[in-house]
Design an enzyme around this catalytic site. Structure first.
Site, mmCIF file in Angstrom:
data_model
loop_
_atom_site.group_PDB
_atom_site.id
_atom_site.type_symbol
_atom_site.label_atom_id
_atom_site.label_comp_id
_atom_site.label_asym_id
_atom_site.label_seq_id
_atom_site.Cartn_x
_atom_site.Cartn_y
_atom_site.Cartn_z
ATOM 1 C CG ASP A 199 -47.427 -73.004 -72.566
ATOM 2 O OD1 ASP A 199 -47.529 -71.769 -72.702
ATOM 3 O OD2 ASP A 199 -47.481 -73.815 -73.514
ATOM 4 C CE LYS A 225 -49.031 -67.965 -78.691
ATOM 5 N NZ LYS A 225 -49.514 -68.290 -80.025
HETATM 6 N N1 C6P Z 1 -50.011 -71.213 -80.084
HETATM 7 C C1 C6P Z 1 -51.872 -71.010 -81.596
HETATM 8 O O1 C6P Z 1 -52.387 -70.660 -82.652
HETATM 9 P P1 C6P Z 1 -44.618 -69.631 -79.672
HETATM 10 O O2 C6P Z 1 -44.845 -70.152 -81.050
HETATM 11 O O3 C6P Z 1 -43.303 -70.108 -79.093
HETATM 12 O O4 C6P Z 1 -44.787 -68.150 -79.555
HETATM 13 O O5 C6P Z 1 -45.793 -70.229 -78.759
HETATM 14 C C2 C6P Z 1 -46.003 -71.601 -78.709
HETATM 15 C C3 C6P Z 1 -47.184 -71.929 -77.845
HETATM 16 C C4 C6P Z 1 -46.991 -72.569 -76.648
HETATM 17 N N2 C6P Z 1 -48.010 -72.841 -75.810
HETATM 18 C C5 C6P Z 1 -49.266 -72.507 -76.110
HETATM 19 C C6 C6P Z 1 -50.367 -72.814 -75.142
HETATM 20 C C7 C6P Z 1 -49.539 -71.868 -77.320
HETATM 21 O O6 C6P Z 1 -50.796 -71.548 -77.613
HETATM 22 C C8 C6P Z 1 -48.491 -71.584 -78.216
HETATM 23 C C9 C6P Z 1 -48.742 -70.966 -79.557
HETATM 24 C C10 C6P Z 1 -50.445 -70.607 -81.308
HETATM 25 O O7 C6P Z 1 -52.487 -71.669 -80.755
HETATM 26 C C11 C6P Z 1 -49.557 -70.887 -82.476
HETATM 27 S S1 C6P Z 1 -49.330 -72.597 -82.764
#
Ligand code: C6P
Length: 424
Positions: A199, A225
Site C-alpha cells: 500500500d 495524495k
Molecule cells: N489515508 C489519511 O488521512 P483512499 O481513500 O483510497 O485514497 O486511500 C486510502 C488509504 C489507504 N492506505 C493508506 C496508508 C492511507 O493513508 C489511505 C488514506 C487518509 O490517512 C484518509 S483516511
C-alpha cells in the site's frame, strides 16, 4: 533544496485565510493541495478535449484516448514498471486493494491459506482481506508493532509459513509515519512463495519508488495524495500476476466480445477497467507527476525530513504532549501524530482551526493501531513540499495557546518547557 516561495505560489489555496488567519495546511496525508499546473491541465482537458475514450471515432475522442493512455505511460515511468499493461487505473488506493482481493484473491485463496497483514494498516488494507477471508476460509495474521513504532520483524519467521499466500503491508504508516522495510519483507515472502501487495498511498507522493527494484507483485496508490485530483488511483501489478486474472466487475471496455449469455475479455490493462475510466483524473495525475518530478522527489523527501525533525524536536518540548511513532525523522514520512494530555484530539483540532491550522484528528482509519497505542485517537500533522519551518513553529505556538485556553498548561505562558520523552 526546494524553491519554497515559487512552489507555494503555485498552490492557489495557500493564499486563502481560515478564521481570519493565513491557512496553514498540515493535512496532506489526508489529501494534498493542487498546484495551478494540475488545475490548468484539468481545465484544458474539459475545455478542449473532453470526450469518452476508446470508442469515439472523432477527433475529440481520439485526443481523450491519447491523453488517457499517455497518462498511463507517465505513471509507468514514474514508478519504474516494466510495461504499460501493468498499470491499471482505479478510483484510488481503496479501490485498487479491493480489486486485487476480488480478482487475484478469490482465485488464489482457499480454506487454511494465510494472509499476513500488519497492526499498522489503514482500514483499506484490512477490511478487503477480512471480507475475502470470510468468503474463502483463509486466515488472517498480523505482524505486531513495537513500542517504538516499527514492525516487529523478530516474529516474522513464525508468521510467514508455507500457507502464507499474501503479505499486504503499508509502505509508510499514515499515523506513525514509519517507513517499512518492504524490499526486505518482499524477499522474505518470496522464500515461502507468497505474493506481496504494498500500500503505497503514503509513499509514492513523498519518496522515490521503483516497483521493479522493490519486487512487489502489487503496488497501489491514490492520485489525490500526490497533488492530483480525487477519483483516480493506480494498481500496479506484475504482468505475470495480472495476466491470468479474470475480471471481478463487468461492463463496457473490459470485454472483447459479448453474447447474450457470455463474454470474452479484453487485454490488460483494460480488462480490469470496466466502464468509462477516470479520464480527467488521469490527465490531472500525469500533470501532478510532471510537477513532482519538476521539483524532484529527492528534494521533496529531504524537505519533509527537515520539517519532521523540527516538528519532533519542538513538539517534544511541549509539556504533557505525547508523540507516537519513530523518533528518527529519517525513519519516517512527514507525519507526526500526537496527543495533549486531557484534550480530546477533536477538540485539539478545533482549537488549532481557530488559528487557521488544519490537522487531522481521530482514528485515521486505523482503529486496530489506535488500540495498540491505547488511545481513542490522535491529532496528526502531516507535511508536504509546500510546508515551511515557520508553519511548524506556528503549530507549536498554537498548541501552547490551546493549552492555556483550556487551562492545561502546567508552567504558564513562558514558552516551551524542557524536553519530554514521547512514547509510541
Ligand atoms: N489515508 C489519511 O488521512 P483512499 O481513500 O483510497 O485514497 O486511500 C486510502 C488509504 C489507504 N492506505 C493508506 C496508508 C492511507 O493513508 C489511505 C488514506 C487518509 O490517512 C484518509 S483516511
Amino acid at each position: 533544496m526546494i524553491p519554497l516561495e515559487r512552489v507555494r505560489a503555485d498552490f492557489p489555496i495557500l493564499g486563502r485565510t481560515v478564521q481570519g488567519k493565513p491557512l496553514i495546511y498540515l493535512d496532506s496525508a489526508a489529501t494534498a493541495q493542487k498546484p495551478r499546473q494540475v488545475l490548468d491541465a484539468l481545465r484544458a482537458f474539459y475545455e478542449r478535449s473532453n470526450a469518452n475514450v476508446h470508442r469515439s471515432i472523432h477527433t475529440l475522442g481520439e485526443e481523450a484516448t491519447e491523453l488517457l493512455e499517455a497518462a498511463r505511460d507517465r505513471v509507468q515511468r514514474f514508478i519504474g514498471a516494466a510495461e504499460r499493461e501493468e498499470i491499471v487505473f482505479t478510483r484510488g488506493t481503496t479501490d485498487a486493494i479491493n480489486l486485487v482481493a476480488q480478482t487475484w484473491g478469490r482465485r488464489a485463496l482457499g480454506p487454511g491459506d494465510e494472509i499476513l497483514l500488519t497492526e499498522m494498516e489503514h482500514h483499506s488494507n484490512l477490511v478487503p482481506w477480512q471480507l475475502l477471508a470470510q468468503e474463502t476460509g483463509a486466515t488472517l495474521r498480523h505482524i505486531p508493532v513495537t513500542d517504538e513504532g516499527y514492525l516487529d520483524l523478530e516474529v516474522l519467521d513464525r508468521l510467514l509459513t508455507p500457507r502464507t499466500r499474501l503479505v499486504a503491508v503499508t509502505h509508510v504508516s499514515n499515523v506513525l509515519g514509519t517507513i517499512n522495510p518492504v524490499a526486505r519483507l518482499i524477499a522474505r515472502a518470496r522464500r515461502v512463495g507468497a505474493r506481496v501487495l504494498v500500500d503505497g498511498a503514503q509513499a509514492v507522493p513523498h519518496l522515490p519508488v521503483d516497483v521493479r527494484a522493490l519486487g512487489a507483485d502489487f503496488y497501489v496508490f491514490s492520485g489525490h495524495k500526490m497533488l492530483g485530483p480525487t477519483g483516480i488511483g493506480v494498481l500496479y501489478g506484475r504482468r505475470e500476476v495480472l495476466e491470468p486474472l479474470t475480471p471481478a466487475w463487468g461492463g463496457g471496455e473490459m470485454i472483447r466480445e459479448v453474447w447474450l449469455d457470455r463474454a470474452t475479455w479484453n487485454d490488460l490493462p483494460w480488462r480490469l477497467e470496466p466502464g468509462t475510466p477516470p479520464i480527467a483524473g488521469a490527465v490531472g495525475l500525469a500533470a501532478a507527476i510532471d510537477y513532482l518530478e519538476g521539483v524532484g522527489l529527492d528534494a521533496i523527501r529531504a524537505h519533509e525530513v527537515a520539517l519532521t525533525r523540527l516538528a519532533l524536536e519542538r513538539l517534544g518540548q511541549v509539556e504533557e504532549l505525547t508523540c507516537y511513532g519513530p523518533r528518527d525523522a529519517e525513519a519516517k514520512g512527514g507525519v507526526v501524530a500526537f496527543n495533549l494530555a486531557g484534550v480530546h484530539p477533536h477538540d485539539l483540532a478545533a482549537a488549532l482551526d481557530l488559528d487557521g491550522i488544519a490537522v487531522r484528528a481521530g482514528h485515521h482509519c486505523a482503529q486496530p493501531l489506535m488500540r495498540r497505542l491505547g488511545v481513542v485517537g490522535t491529532a496528526r500533522a502531516s507535511f508536504y513540499l509546500y510546508n515551511t519551518a515557520a508553519e511548524v513553529e506556528a503549530l507549536v505556538v498554537a498548541l501552547l495557546r490551546a493549552q492555556d485556553l483550556l487551562g492545561l498548561r502546567p508552567s504558564g505562558l513562558s514558552g516551551p518547557a524542557g524536553p519530554r520523552a514521547s512514547r509510541t
